[in-house]
Design a protein around this motif. Structure first.
Motif, PDB file in Angstrom:
ATOM      1  N   ASN A  79       0.986  -0.952   0.268  1.00 35.53           N
ATOM      2  CA  ASN A  79      -0.086  -0.416   0.375  1.00 35.53           C
ATOM      3  C   ASN A  79       0.845   1.599  -0.024  1.00 35.53           C
ATOM      4  OD1 ASN A  79      -1.827  -2.163   1.493  1.00 35.53           O
ATOM      5  ND2 ASN A  79      -3.075  -0.758   1.244  1.00 35.53           N
ATOM      6  N   LYS A 118      -1.526  -2.703  -4.059  1.00 37.70           N
ATOM      7  CA  LYS A 118      -3.577  -3.409  -3.151  1.00 37.70           C
ATOM      8  C   LYS A 118      -4.141  -1.676  -3.126  1.00 37.70           C
ATOM      9  CE  LYS A 118      -2.332  -6.855  -0.367  1.00 37.70           C
ATOM     10  NZ  LYS A 118      -2.628  -8.046   0.639  1.00 37.70           N
ATOM     11  N   LYS A 119      -3.456  -0.729  -2.889  1.00 36.18           N
ATOM     12  CA  LYS A 119      -3.985   0.558  -2.489  1.00 36.18           C
ATOM     13  C   LYS A 119      -3.564   1.726  -2.547  1.00 36.18           C
ATOM     14  CE  LYS A 119      -8.813   1.879  -0.860  1.00 36.18           C
ATOM     15  NZ  LYS A 119      -9.950   1.994  -0.138  1.00 36.18           N
ATOM     16  N   THR A 169      -6.265   4.925 -11.825  1.00 30.71           N
ATOM     17  CA  THR A 169      -7.068   3.693 -12.177  1.00 30.71           C
ATOM     18  C   THR A 169      -7.460   3.287 -13.105  1.00 30.71           C
ATOM     19  OG1 THR A 169      -8.500   5.904 -11.972  1.00 30.71           O
ATOM     20  CG2 THR A 169      -7.923   5.029 -10.104  1.00 30.71           C
ATOM     21  N   ASP A 174      -5.614   0.435  -7.470  1.00 31.80           N
ATOM     22  CA  ASP A 174      -7.041   0.890  -6.324  1.00 31.80           C
ATOM     23  C   ASP A 174      -6.697   2.010  -5.795  1.00 31.80           C
ATOM     24  OD1 ASP A 174      -8.954  -0.599  -7.829  1.00 31.80           O
ATOM     25  OD2 ASP A 174      -8.821  -2.121  -5.658  1.00 31.80           O
ATOM     26  N   ARG A 227      -8.027   5.299   7.131  1.00 32.80           N
ATOM     27  CA  ARG A 227      -9.542   4.814   7.256  1.00 32.80           C
ATOM     28  C   ARG A 227      -9.757   3.951   6.165  1.00 32.80           C
ATOM     29  NH1 ARG A 227     -13.905   7.128  10.953  1.00 32.80           N
ATOM     30  NH2 ARG A 227     -15.327   5.708  10.171  1.00 32.80           N
ATOM     31  N   ASP A 230      -8.313   1.474   4.576  1.00 30.52           N
ATOM     32  CA  ASP A 230      -8.479   0.489   4.754  1.00 30.52           C
ATOM     33  C   ASP A 230     -10.380  -0.493   4.843  1.00 30.52           C
ATOM     34  OD1 ASP A 230      -6.070  -0.105   6.456  1.00 30.52           O
ATOM     35  OD2 ASP A 230      -6.723   0.872   8.403  1.00 30.52           O
ATOM     36  N   SER A 231     -10.506   0.294   4.102  1.00 31.47           N
ATOM     37  CA  SER A 231     -12.306   0.274   3.640  1.00 31.47           C
ATOM     38  C   SER A 231     -12.539  -0.049   2.285  1.00 31.47           C
ATOM     39  CB  SER A 231     -13.177   2.123   2.806  1.00 31.47           C
ATOM     40  OG  SER A 231     -12.293   2.881   1.990  1.00 31.47           O
ATOM     41  N   ASP A 232     -13.404  -0.378   1.908  1.00 32.79           N
ATOM     42  CA  ASP A 232     -13.845  -0.495   0.238  1.00 32.79           C
ATOM     43  C   ASP A 232     -14.141   0.022  -0.727  1.00 32.79           C
ATOM     44  OD1 ASP A 232     -13.742  -3.201   1.022  1.00 32.79           O
ATOM     45  OD2 ASP A 232     -15.976  -3.612   1.674  1.00 32.79           O
ATOM     46  N   ILE A 233     -13.599   1.551   0.009  1.00 34.10           N
ATOM     47  CA  ILE A 233     -14.358   2.785  -1.081  1.00 34.10           C
ATOM     48  C   ILE A 233     -12.739   2.436  -1.634  1.00 34.10           C
ATOM     49  CG2 ILE A 233     -14.887   4.976  -0.827  1.00 34.10           C
ATOM     50  CD1 ILE A 233     -15.473   4.839   1.637  1.00 34.10           C
ATOM     51  N   ILE A 234     -12.556   3.250  -3.143  1.00 31.31           N
ATOM     52  CA  ILE A 234     -12.038   2.799  -4.363  1.00 31.31           C
ATOM     53  C   ILE A 234     -12.388   3.957  -5.329  1.00 31.31           C
ATOM     54  CG2 ILE A 234     -10.954   0.676  -4.078  1.00 31.31           C
ATOM     55  CD1 ILE A 234     -12.267  -0.190  -6.141  1.00 31.31           C
TER      56      ILE A 234
END
Length: 338
Positions: A79, A118-119, A169, A174, A227, A230-234
């Protein structure tokens, strides 16, 4: 492994403290070794065990255009928090700003793609958000960017950097983008931003303007970044602003917290116009660095009200009141200058 670029800045140092406190494996990119001491100083605000926490960071020397150093920094990383940037409103620094903010971000994005990160969390600015033509209308993440507007060189390059993130993206990375307002946090009293402004107010700032801007606590920024990661928001961007305040009110609140006299004279539109022209002339005739550009003069006199409802709704978050932030930051300042 988590990579943090811009680890020696205000956001980066507080983000590092947050991550290390959670026992995360963290690697940080730095460009100037002497600035690492500022990070250690920031850690000392928050923990008696700051030396041990600080020593948990793995540092890598390099800048955003040093590809071999970046390749080394990306080894085993999952990350990325991209907080590194060059902040300047000097028009003659445009190409340097492009090199660092746009090309540097492109390099980070390319490596995120190559290393299957990953993000990615990119720290942008409200300067890269569109401006409403009607001051009473709230500015949201969807307010369109007007290419014809006379933007500052900083805003242009932060907007360009966001485009690079959006490109990433489309190539499989992500990402989330945060757009903080003026960030209130301690430790960086001479490095621009709110720290320098607090220093100026403490030393005596005679003028105020009628402009309005958005302000946010440093810990709100860091908490929201982690946060979001760690969330599913992308693939979303979020304005991070606690409150919209006039520059006059902000200066008065800071002056009260520092126990100094507030500004009592208004810097009118005419004074600002004369000021940036004199600054330009001083630059041309004497080679002095630009301190007050036309775009900056417009900014400090503009009324921009930001809407924070998207992030509040997405994460059920309540921002720290700005009065509380000002009190805390000014206390740290007074302790540092003693």
């Amino acid at each position: 492994m988590i990579l943090v670029t811009g680890g020696t800045g205000l956001v980066g140092s507080h983000l590092l403290y947050n991550l290390i406190s959670q026992n995360k494996n963290v690697r940080a990119l730095y460009r100037r070794k002497h600035k690492i001491d500022l990070v250690k100083h920031v850690f000392s605000y928050y923990s008696e065990n700051h030396e041990a926490l600080f020593n948990s960071i793995e540092w890598v020397e390099g800048d955003l255009n040093d590809i071999p150093a970046l390749e080394k920094a990306f080894d085993n990383v999952t990350n990325v928090y991209h907080a590194a940037a060059f902040v300047s409103f000097e028009p003659d620094k445009y190409y340097q700003l492009r090199k660092i903010n746009i090309e540097g971000t492109a390099n980070i994005v390319n490596l995120c793609v190559a290393h299957n990160i990953k993000k990615l969390c990119y720290v942008s600015s409200v300067a890269a958000v569109g401006h409403s033509q009607q001051p009473e209308h709230l500015i949201t993440e969807e307010t369109p960017w007007n290419k014809e507007e006379d933007h500052s060189v900083y805003a242009i390059t932060k907007y360009g950097a966001e485009i690079e993130v959006w490109r990433g993206t489309q190539e499989g990375v992500d990402a989330v983008i945060v757009n903080p307002g003026i960030i209130l946090g301690p430790g960086y009293w001479r490095s621009g931003g709110s720290g320098s402004l607090i220093t100026q107010i403490y030393k005596g700032m005679p003028y105020y303007t009628k402009g309005v801007a958005g302000y946010v606590d440093i810990w709100d920024v860091v908490k929201l970044m982690t946060r979001l990661m760690d969330s599913d928001i992308i693939n979303e961007r979020f304005i991070l602003v606690s409150e919209n305040l006039s520059f006059r009110d902000f200066q008065a609140k800071v002056a009260q917290a520092l126990n100094v006299e507030p500004a009592k004279k208004e810097a009118t539109k005419l004074i600002l116009q004369i000021g940036w022209r004199l600054d330009w002339l001083n630059h041309k005739l004497r080679g002095k660095r630009r301190k007050f550009s036309k775009q900056l003069a417009n900014t400090v006199n503009s009324k921009r009200f930001f809407d924070n409802s998207k992030i509040k709704s997405a994460l059920n978050f309540e921002f720290t009141p700005i009065d509380e932030s000002i009190t805390k930051v000014c206390d740290y300042y007074l302790n540092d200058v003693k």
